[in-house]
Design an enzyme around this catalytic site. Structure first.
Site, mmCIF file in Angstrom:
data_model
loop_
_atom_site.group_PDB
_atom_site.id
_atom_site.type_symbol
_atom_site.label_atom_id
_atom_site.label_comp_id
_atom_site.label_asym_id
_atom_site.label_seq_id
_atom_site.Cartn_x
_atom_site.Cartn_y
_atom_site.Cartn_z
ATOM 1 N N CYS A 66 10.118 -106.059 32.907
ATOM 2 C CA CYS A 66 11.488 -105.791 33.120
ATOM 3 C C CYS A 66 11.732 -105.155 34.400
ATOM 4 O O CYS A 66 12.387 -105.184 35.532
ATOM 5 C CB CYS A 66 12.386 -104.935 32.094
ATOM 6 S SG CYS A 66 12.285 -105.738 30.613
ATOM 7 N N CYS A 86 9.433 -101.573 29.794
ATOM 8 C CA CYS A 86 8.981 -102.979 29.825
ATOM 9 C C CYS A 86 8.429 -103.278 31.186
ATOM 10 O O CYS A 86 9.385 -103.194 32.247
ATOM 11 C CB CYS A 86 10.214 -103.737 29.212
ATOM 12 S SG CYS A 86 9.875 -105.469 29.912
#
Length: 106
Positions: free
Chosen positions: A34, A31
């Site tokens: 993230c 991600c």
């Protein structure tokens, strides 16, 4: 330097017993947002050491916890107080905004 706890199903219940509020960062290695939030979460862990416990939960390895907390997109940061959700932040944001979201809920 603050200690960031790696959350698993095995240690999550123990984490909830913490006297301090717990900020759980639900994330995954693939991600992009993230990866953007991760160093910010680490800075917050250092800045708020003693006031907040910070934990990271890899949703790929802990799908049951992600489902339990209704994580639909990542990154999702959930602030828990006394084992109950006190606040939730979804998506990447600058440190100042994230702190302004969390600090009043501590």
């Amino acid at each position: 330097m603050a200690n960031i706890v790696e959350v698993t199903a095995d240690n999550f219940d123990e984490l909830l017993k913490s006297d301090l509020p717990v900020l759980v960062d639900f994330w995954a290695p693939w991600c992009g947002p993230c990866r953007t939030v991760s160093p910010i979460v680490e800075e917050i862990a250092n800045d708020m050491d003693g006031r907040l416990t910070v934990a990271k939960c890899n949703v790929d390895e802990n799908q049951d916890l992600a489902v339990k907390y209704g994580v639909m997109s990542i990154p999702t940061l959930v602030l828990l107080k006394s084992g109950k959700e006190a606040h939730r932040v979804v998506g990447a944001m600058p440190k100042a905004r994230l702190v302004s979201e969390i600090e009043p809920k501590l």
